[in-house]
Enzyme design. Structure first.
Site, PDB file in Angstrom:
ATOM      1  CG  ASN A  74      -1.975   1.102   1.117  1.00 26.61           C
ATOM      2  OD1 ASN A  74      -1.904   1.968   0.260  1.00 26.61           O
ATOM      3  ND2 ASN A  74      -2.931   1.091   2.024  1.00 26.61           N
ATOM      4  CG  ASP A  75       1.612   3.270   3.697  1.00 25.89           C
ATOM      5  OD1 ASP A  75       0.586   3.863   3.324  1.00 25.89           O
ATOM      6  OD2 ASP A  75       1.776   2.851   4.857  1.00 25.89           O
ATOM      7  CB  VAL A  76       5.880   0.607  -0.949  1.00 26.83           C
ATOM      8  CG1 VAL A  76       6.392   0.329   0.437  1.00 26.83           C
ATOM      9  CG2 VAL A  76       5.061  -0.550  -1.471  1.00 26.83           C
ATOM     10  CB  THR A  77       1.895   1.738  -4.553  1.00 27.54           C
ATOM     11  OG1 THR A  77       0.727   1.810  -3.711  1.00 27.54           O
ATOM     12  CG2 THR A  77       2.433   0.326  -4.535  1.00 27.54           C
TER      13      THR A  77
END
Lengths: 129, 463
Positions: B390-393
């Site tokens: 999630n956050d890494v995208t």
């Protein structure tokens, strides 16, 4: 004449005693300084150099293998078993020896567990056929 | 120590260095592991041949019990549970260091460092530092294990004055060590152990589950320093060298993880980041609608794509979706698509976690690429398939200066022609930040369990 020779004899005896004491002192000093305080400097030298080796070796590890890296480092940090074996070594049983045996067990769990799980991980990494 | 013993220990040190060196490529890695085993065998045999080591029977039994436990755990453990296994193993190294130090304190003559009550001051300092690091590693790893296994809540536990208490305890330990070095009292020894146990717990409880990769690496580092500390007590270079290798390895891994999140190590250690609390409090209520797709749409579109990049994250591990994912990819490849995987440095709960899971599912390692290697290719890719990340995208990390994750390196999935985002619900990621990607025109959300979604897509592809 005989008085002088007597004095000489007692003097030489004293000199010998002093020499004995001096050599004993010298060996004591050698034992303490050569035995340990010297090792600290030597050990720190080794530690610092090994940190540099570790730095370069670990940066060369491919990121894909960072999990196996943790597995291997976990296994080899159990080299602490060397200390555990020395502690458990003496024949006579006392608290020290039991502590040593516990440490041997703990370290052995880690050595076997670490190497086996790393081997399992690495055996899964395959190239495209 | 005889010359022969010293030489043998040197050989094992070199073998350990070579064993880490082997990990520079998957093709040499297994040999590396073997060299590690060889080094350890030499170290153990050499120590057993020491004239002071005589109780072979008891040692053999202890070694066998430990070996059996370790092997059976390592053979059975599921690859998704690797992070907690590693944390548990670290705790054992820490505890072993405490026991070795205690043993050296009660019977120093076995280590040639004087007699009980009259240990030279240098040895006392080394012993107490080794003990303190070992004890912190022990309880810290236990808490990390509990958080990863779910025994302890993964939410950060923060209370007022936490850092002040830690500081006080840290100073207290230093005072205890100084006093211990002066009068060698055994109560002081155990007080050092106890205080270090407490500080180990307090250090890790405020840290959220998703920050565990940093923490597991940090504890890995600590276990190395503990071994080095004991190495000084024993005047043994092998322990010092190995401890330094492990210590620097863990430190570098923590650094890489911190960089992957654009956070400082101190920021992670101070804790309080992440967890559900932050997600509900910090998550901005959003009335924008994300477009929702279904498995059949995804199957149809991907079947007609030429290039696909899969972006896996911790959600894939939780759902055990790696095997279903690989089956799906096999079908897509059979349909003529080129499929690759993109791994973010902090994906998963330990460094390299995703790579191991994909390898377990028989994904060839040369299809699995790191952020730097693949990030440019998203703009020429037809489909990006995000599963459990999630956050890494989140593109907001590049543009929104107010975002908690601003500056974090991210995978540029939004540049792909079409993005499929597999997710259980609309909740935000651990950083508590809404993912801008959900509202892009080229994003379709596939709601559901990661494994179930993959299986549904497989059905769609087979029809």
């Amino acid at each position: 004449m005989s008085e002088i020779s007597n004095q000489l004899e007692s003097l030489s005896y004293k000199a010998q005693q002093i020499a004995n004491e001096a050599s004993q002192l010298a060996s004591n000093v050698a034992e303490t300084s050569g035995g340990h305080s010297d090792f600290i400097i030597f050990g720190i030298t080794v530690l610092v150099l090994a940190c540099f080796v570790g730095y370069y070796v670990v940066w060369s590890v491919t990121p894909a293998l960072h999990s196996p890296l943790m597995g291997v480092t976990n296994a080899i940090s159990s080299v602490i078993i060397v200390g555990a074996l020395l502690a458990a070594g003496p024949v006579d049983s006392n608290i020290s020896k039991y502590f040593g045996l516990v440490a041997v067990t703990l370290a052995a769990v880690n050595i076997f567990g670490g190497f086996v799980v790393t081997n399992r991980m690495l055996s899964m990494f395959k190239k495209k056929q | 120590m005889s010359t022969l013993t010293t030489a043998a220990y040197l050989v094992s040190s070199v073998l350990f260095i070579l064993s880490l060196r082997g990990l520079s490529h998957p093709s040499t890695a297994r040999r590396g592991n073997f060299l590690g085993i060889l080094g350890m065998t030499i170290a153990i045999v050499t120590t057993l041949s020491n004239p002071g080591v005589l109780s072979y029977k008891e040692i053999g039994i202890a070694f066998l019990i430990g070996g059996l436990i370790g092997t059976s755990i390592a053979v059975k453990i599921q690859m998704t549970a690797l992070p907690q296994l590693v944390a548990a193993f670290h705790s054992l190294v820490g505890l072993a260091a405490v026991f070795v130090a205690a043993s050296a304190y009660y019977n120093p003559s076995a280590f040639n460092i004087g007699t009980f009550g009259s240990i030279p001051i240098g040895s006392l300092i080394e012993m107490s530092i080794g003990t303190a690091i070992g004890a912190v590693t022990f309880t810290g790893s236990i808490i990390a294990f509990g958080k990863l296994q779910g025994f302890v809540s993964g939410n950060p536990l923060v209370f007022k004055g936490q850092h002040f208490i830690n500081l006080l305890l840290g100073l207290g330990i230093i005072v205890l060590i100084v006093k211990f070095c002066i009068d060698q009292n055994q109560e002081l020894f155990w007080l050092i152990v106890f205080a270090s146990f407490v500080i180990g717990v307090l250090l890790i409880v405020p840290i959220g589950g998703a920050d565990m990769p940093v923490i597991v690496s940090m504890l890995n580092s600590y276990s190395g320093w503990a071994a080095a500390g004991i190495g000084f007590t024993l005047s043994n270079n092998l322990l010092i060298i190995t401890g330094a290798l492990v210590g620097s390895s863990g430190a570098i891994l923590s650094y890489i993880m911190c960089k992957g999140m654009n956070r400082s190590f101190l920021n992670v250690l101070l804790g309080g980041f992440g967890g559900e609390q932050a997600a509900s409090a910090g998550g901005v209520k959003d009335d924008r609608q994300a477009k929702q797709g279904n498995a059949a749409d995804a199957a149809f579109m991907m079947k007609n794509s030429k290039t696909i990049i899969i972006v896996p994250g911790y959600g894939m591990a939780v759902a055990q979706a790696q095997h279903a994912l690989r089956e799906m990819v096999d079908l897509l490849k059979a349909a003529g698509a080129e499929v690759r995987y993109a791994i973010h440095p902090v994906a998963g709960r330990m460094p390299g976690h995703m790579n191991v899971l994909l390898a377990e599912a028989n994904v060839p390692y040369d299809e699995v690429l790191e952020l730097d290697e693949i990030n440019r290719d998203f703009s020429e890719t037809d489909v990006a398939f995000v599963i459990g990340a999630n956050d890494v995208t989140n593109p907001a990390a590049k543009t929104d200066k107010t975002s908690a994750i601003y500056g974090m390196p991210i995978l540029d999935v939004e540049n792909a022609g079409q993005v499929f985002f597999v997710k259980r619900g609309m909740a935000s990621g651990y950083a508590g930040v809404q993912n801008e990607l959900f509202f892009r025109d080229n994003t379709l959300m596939l709601f559901g369990d990661a494994k179930k979604v993959c299986e549904d897509i497989i059905k769609g592809l087979e029809n």
